[in-house]
Every structure is written in C-alpha cells, then in structure tokens.
Design an enzyme around this catalytic site. Structure first.
Site, PDB file in Angstrom:
ATOM      1  N   LEU A 137     -59.673 -96.162  12.799  1.00  0.00           N
ATOM      2  CA  LEU A 137     -59.300 -95.683  11.542  1.00  0.00           C
ATOM      3  C   LEU A 137     -57.994 -95.954  11.163  1.00  0.00           C
ATOM      4  O   LEU A 137     -57.197 -96.002  11.829  1.00  0.00           O
ATOM      5  CB  LEU A 137     -59.075 -94.204  12.110  1.00  0.00           C
ATOM      6  N   HIS A 150     -73.801-100.870   8.284  1.00  0.00           N
ATOM      7  CA  HIS A 150     -74.067-102.727   8.691  1.00  0.00           C
ATOM      8  C   HIS A 150     -75.061-102.858   9.316  1.00  0.00           C
ATOM      9  O   HIS A 150     -75.581-104.041   9.215  1.00  0.00           O
ATOM     10  CB  HIS A 150     -72.761-103.169   9.578  1.00  0.00           C
ATOM     11  N   GLY A 205     -61.173-105.383   7.655  1.00  0.00           N
ATOM     12  CA  GLY A 205     -60.498-106.305   8.009  1.00  0.00           C
ATOM     13  C   GLY A 205     -60.555-106.484   9.903  1.00  0.00           C
ATOM     14  O   GLY A 205     -61.169-105.742  10.361  1.00  0.00           O
ATOM     15  N   MET A 211     -57.523-105.077  12.894  1.00  0.00           N
ATOM     16  CA  MET A 211     -56.218-104.458  12.964  1.00  0.00           C
ATOM     17  C   MET A 211     -54.959-105.241  12.471  1.00  0.00           C
ATOM     18  O   MET A 211     -54.864-106.372  12.851  1.00  0.00           O
ATOM     19  CB  MET A 211     -56.084-104.003  14.550  1.00  0.00           C
ATOM     20  N   HIS A 239     -69.597-108.299   5.910  1.00  0.00           N
ATOM     21  CA  HIS A 239     -69.324-106.971   6.301  1.00  0.00           C
ATOM     22  C   HIS A 239     -67.921-107.191   6.774  1.00  0.00           C
ATOM     23  O   HIS A 239     -67.261-105.966   7.134  1.00  0.00           O
ATOM     24  CB  HIS A 239     -70.181-106.387   7.305  1.00  0.00           C
TER      25      HIS A 239
END
Lengths: 170, 476
Positions: free
Chosen positions: B205, B324, B374, B376, B399
């Site tokens: 997140l 995805h 992306g 981290m 994706h």
C-alpha cells in the site's frame, strides 16, 4: 543459491547455510547424501531436495520450501500435524505434498521445521512438526502461495539418489 | 531474446510466426531493448499458449512480459467456446484478480508536510500485512457465500466504504456468474481470517505524489493534478484464490487427456469452456475475483480510518480499481464479426478505450484508467486505454515493471535495513515486518517501469497520463 547439506536432514537440522556466488541451472549440486537447495526463477524461486529415498527427497524439498519463508532451524518442533496426499505420479504427489504444507501453515498460522515422510505407491503420509508463527523470532520474509508444475521433476540420479524439485509461487 | 529472430510488424510489435502445433501467431508488444532483455522462456510460453484449442487471433505478450507458469506473466489470450476454446487455471494464475486500486485523497503534497511519519505508522498499524497476519473479520459459511457472490458490493453493504466507490471498480464491484458452491472447503478455510489483509511479496500500500502530468485533459477527468497525494493498494484474493488455483490446476491437468487436450506443459492445464470442469472453474474463479474486490474494499476502509486519524481533512475517493489475473467473458470484434470471447489476462490489465459501453459514465470519453504499479521506491504510472487496444490486444495493456533479477540475487545485493535508510534519505518511508522481504523487493530488482510504459504507448495499447512517486510504502 542456498544449500543445506547432510546437516539439513531430519536427525540434525541444517547447521550451515552456504551462500554461493553463482546460481545453478538445472543440475543439482549434490554434496551429500541428503540435502536441499534453491534454484533461480525470474519472478519466484525453485526448491530442490535430494536423498537416498523418494521420501527423503520429499522431506528435503519441504525444508527447501520452508527456507523460502524462514530459517527452518529456527522453528521449534512443538506441534505435529498429520498430512495425507494421493496422486497418480510422483511429480503430482510432490506438488500435492508441498501444497498441503502451504495449506496447513496458512490455516493454522504455523511454520514447520521438521518432516517425516512415508510414501507407498500413490499415497504419502507425513508428520510435519513446527510452531505458531512468531514475527519477531522467525522474521518470515514472504508467503508461499503455492507449489507449481514449473521445473517440476522427481527422478533418480545416476548414482541412485532421488531428486525432487519445482518452482514455488511467492 | 534476439530481435532478429522475430518478424517485426512495427516499432513495438514483434511476431512469432505459427510453427509446429501453433494455431495462431504469437505477438509481443515491446521495444527492441525490452525484447533483448526478455527471457527466452517468454517466447516458448507464448508459443505454447498458441497451441491451445479455440485460441483466437494470436497469443499476446505485453511489454512487461516475463517467465511465468504455463502462460507468460504479461500474457493475453482469448478463446471461443464455440470453437472448442478452453479456460486455463494456469492462464489466470494463483493470485486470482490480484490488482491495483488507486484512491484520490484531496490532499496536496504540502498538506502531508510534517505528518509523514505519523501517517506511515497509522497505516502500518491499520493494515494487516506480512506472513501469518490476520484480518479483523471472521467469515462463517453463509457470510463467506455472500462475500463470494457480492464482491466489493458485499463489503459496502457491510459498512466498508460507500456506494459511490462501486461505480469505480471493474464490473461495478461485483463479478457476475460467481458460483460460491464451486469454492472448496479448503479454499474457504484459507480465507476465514484473511479478509482485509495485504499479503506479502510484491503486495503493498503506497501513499504517492503525482509528480508529472503528461496528458492534462485526461488527468483533469481522472481528478489528478501535479502535487496531489494519492494512495495505491496492490493485492489480490489472498489464500482463497491461491487454493482455487492450486486445486483446479491439478484437476485440469489430470482431466486433459479425457478432454482430448495434449498439453505441451502441465502448467498450461486447461479444460474446455463447454465442459463441467471448465464451468466449475469459471464459477470458482469469478468468486475469487469477488473475494479480491471485497478485500481491496475492506483495505480501502482501513486506509480511510488511518488517514482520518492523522489528516482528518482528507477525503479518500476511488479513482479506479483494476484486476490483473483474470479470465473474463467479453464481446470483441474479430474480422468484422462480434464474438463472445473468454479473455485470459495473466499479469495484464484490461485497457478499454474511449466509448466502451462497460465503462462508467465518467470515463466514457477518455477510456479507462490503467493503473501501473512500480515496485517499492520507484515510480508508478496512471495510463489511459487507447481505442486501438481493442484490435491490438483484446483491449489489454501492461501491469507493472516485472522483475529484472531473482529474489536471491536481490537479497544478496541489498540489505533490508540499509535500503530502508537509503529510501528514507530520499524522503520515502518504508514500513514492513520483514527486512529480508524488503531486500527481495528492492527497487533495483525490477525493470524500469518507465520503459514498459513507453513501450505500451508506442504499441498503441495505453497512453501515459500521470507519473507517481512514493512517499510512504507499507510492504507486506
């Protein structure tokens, strides 16, 4: 690559982790009668165990899978879980065995460190020993989502030992 | 791979002509550098998928394609039930409906100034993440059925979020055709206390800043301005999806000979769409899609609570939610005829262009937001589906970045603690229970997501709208 040698066998859990500079391809680096190692996959990771018997190779493959999550030496054998699987060939049986461990770990919030496997024909019976996940002590790094059919191989090598391997999805 | 070994159709389109058992060509969308960097296994897997019964038009790979299970990750393939087409558990993947949801916050970067640490701590406390973490919910059988049938709509009914959220989720928050009865007891058991958890591995997140707008008109419709703060959540259907994938992979592999299917690779395990097993999988897989949608909806609620604690003026609204790893029945025009096809997207995003009837009104003129995660500490992107993607890739795009090196290589090269400190020095706060997990997900272990996005643009699949940089990352 991480290799657990004879020390990774049931009687005496892995005492050393050798981190080698090079990654191997398909052929296992067999240094001892029984052991395990990881082999590379682009997104995930391969687990490989070998031993004098099919059952021992399955035990070692399970240790290799555990080592993706945490150091199996750090897992105390406080609880025992019985596991039974059945599949029409040894390769599908390996995937079933590893997936049964994934299931038991996920639903019981356990980690395992020791395995006793018996295989007769299509059937596997095993006892897996471990303890509840302790994030501080075990520092688990990643969940294993499932064992896959990628690079799946269960076979006897030229010297009569068994090798059991596949890629696990993390 | 050697670019010279392909037939180049255009700058960013590379063809593997049909050979051997291939029923259709393979097509990879990428630029020359990405093709060179791709593993030879991608070609092999694209070819293998092209041999499956009932495949329509081509076996596609997106610019971020890499070696997967049976299908490449980044693989797209459509099948026609009327032509003996199949559905493949391996073609969907283990983490069914893994996806990304992006929330607008109404906050600007300077609103966050001085609150970053507190926000990171509040989010880390609110979001269960990492191995063995459990959610706050315990679902008994009847409630589990309701969740599997209702998806994000079920979650909203239970007080997790608002009805307005649902308009901005694919399938309007509820995948039709789900069959909770096809979800095994073991799959349910794995999910009992995993609702509202992030998971581990590459799931995260992130609080992100919009640092660059490339398409101002579309960005305005999406509600994005430079300097805005958004939140992106990347996760999937947790244990339930993994268990369904595991069980059906085996059943499909064992039943393949009975269905007259010759598998070049067991991971391609599939069943005819018009078979009992095929229908059962579709019902279970759709239930798992609902599980993922419900999970991201609950995580959205927890995120809102955490923001409210630290920055009560924040107003978190959905931009969009994309999945995805799915197989969806969709109408597509092939050679002038509209056919209902079952489109597998394995590590690929649906990318409907402008005017698509399934899009919510607000995106009807722009096309759908395509959310590209992306890794981290690196940039993420928001793209918009191009009209031409319908003809090029059954309306699909990339994706994410895709790994450039294995977890082991990454763990050898980086140390988690050191990475966290380095990223903190660049103003990016990481919160994770696992230092080794952080090392395995090091930004440098992934390909350059910018190159993947540029290739998607060049191939005419999707067009960049905005680039996001991380501020806070909660890693599973």
């Amino acid at each position: 690559m991480v290799v657990g040698g004879l020390f990774a066998s049931l009687a005496q859990p892995a005492a050393v982790f050798l981190a080698l500079g090079q990654q191997t391809g398909d052929s296992p680096v067999i240094r001892s009668a029984a052991g395990w190692e990881h082999f590379p996959h682009e997104a995930d990771i391969g687990v490989r165990g070998w031993g004098a018997t099919l059952a021992e190779a399955f035990e070692q493959a399970a240790l290799a899978m555990m080592a993706v999550i945490t150091d199996p030496q750090g897992v105390e054998p406080r609880q025992a879980v019985d596991i039974d699987c059945r599949a029409p060939d040894p390769e599908l049986l390996l995937v079933d065995w590893l997936n049964a461990l994934v299931y038991e770990m996920a639903t019981r919030h356990l980690l395992f460190g020791r395995f006793e496997v018996a295989i007769e024909g299509e059937r596997l019976h095993a006892v897996a020993r471990g303890e509840p996940v302790d994030p501080v002590r075990h520092r688990p790094r990643v969940e294993v989502k499932g064992a896959t059919y990628t690079q799946l191989k269960v076979a006897r090598t030229g010297d009569g030992r068994w090798v059991a391997q596949c890629v696990v999805d993390v | 791979m050697d670019p010279a070994s392909f037939e180049r159709r255009s700058d960013c389109e590379w063809e593997v002509p049909p050979q051997g058992g291939m029923r259709v060509p393979g097509i990879i969308y990428a630029d020359r550098a990405l093709i060179e960097a791709m593993d030879e296994k991608v070609r092999e897997q694209v070819r293998n998928v092209a041999t499956l019964p009932g495949i329509v038009k081509a076996s596609f790979a997106m610019p971020d394609a890499h070696w997967g299970y049976g299908f490449p990750i980044g693989g797209v393939a459509a099948f026609d039930a009327a032509e003996g087409g199949v559905v493949s558990a391996g073609g969907v993947g283990f983490d069914i409906s893994c996806g990304v949801r992006t929330l607008l916050t109404g906050l600007r970067r300077n609103d966050l100034q001085g609150h970053e640490q507190r926000l990171a701590d509040a989010l880390f406390a609110a979001i269960p993440a990492g191995v063995g973490s459990t959610g706050h919910l315990r679902l008994e059988d009847r409630e589990m059925d309701a969740m599997l049938a209702g998806g994000a709509r079920w979650a909203v009914q239970r007080g997790y979020g608002e009805a307005a959220d649902l308009e901005r989720v694919e399938e309007r928050g509820c995948m039709a055709g789900a069959d909770p009865g096809a979800v095994s007891g073991r799959a349910r058991q794995r999910q009992r206390d995993e609702m509202g958890t992030l998971g581990s591995g590459n799931h995260y997140l992130e609080v992100q800043e919009v640092v660059d707008i490339q398409d101002p008109d579309t960005a305005a419709v999406f509600g994005l301005r430079q300097g805005d703060i958004v939140v992106s959540i990347h996760c999937g259907s947790r244990g339930l999806g993994h268990q369904i994938g595991t069980e059906f992979l085996k059943r499909m592999a064992l039943a393949a000979p009975d269905h007259g299917i010759d598998l070049p690779d067991r991971e391609l395990a599939c069943a005819p769409l018009e078979s009992a097993l095929g229908r059962e999988y579709l019902g279970a897989m759709r239930a798992a899609i609902n599980c993922a949608l419900a999970n991201r909806q609950i995580l959205t609620h927890l995120t809102r609570m955490a923001f409210f604690e630290v920055l009560p003026q924040a107003d978190l609204r959905l931009l969009y939610d994309v999945s995805h790893n799915t197989c969806k029945e969709e109408p597509h025009e092939v050679e002038g005829r509209t056919r209902r096809l079952f489109v597998h997207r394995k590590g690929a995003t649906r990318a409907f262009g402008p005017g698509h009837p399934d899009l919510p009104e607000v995106f009807r003129d722009t096309g759908q937001p395509v959310l590209i995660g992306g890794s981290m500490g690196t940039a993420s992107w928001i793209l918009v589906g191009e009209a031409g993607s319908e003809q090029r890739s059954f309306a699909s795009a990339c994706h994410g970045a895709g790994r450039a090196m294995s977890r082991h290589q990454a763990a050898r090269r980086w140390k988690g603690r050191q990475l966290v400190d380095e990223l903190a020095g660049r103003g990016i706060l990481i919160r994770s229970v696992s230092s080794r997990g952080v090392a395995e997900e090091a930004p440098g272990a992934y390909k350059d997501v910018g190159a993947v996005v540029e290739a998607a643009r060049c191939a005419g699949l999707a067009r960049p709208v905005a680039r996001l940089e991380p501020v806070v990352c909660i890693k599973g």
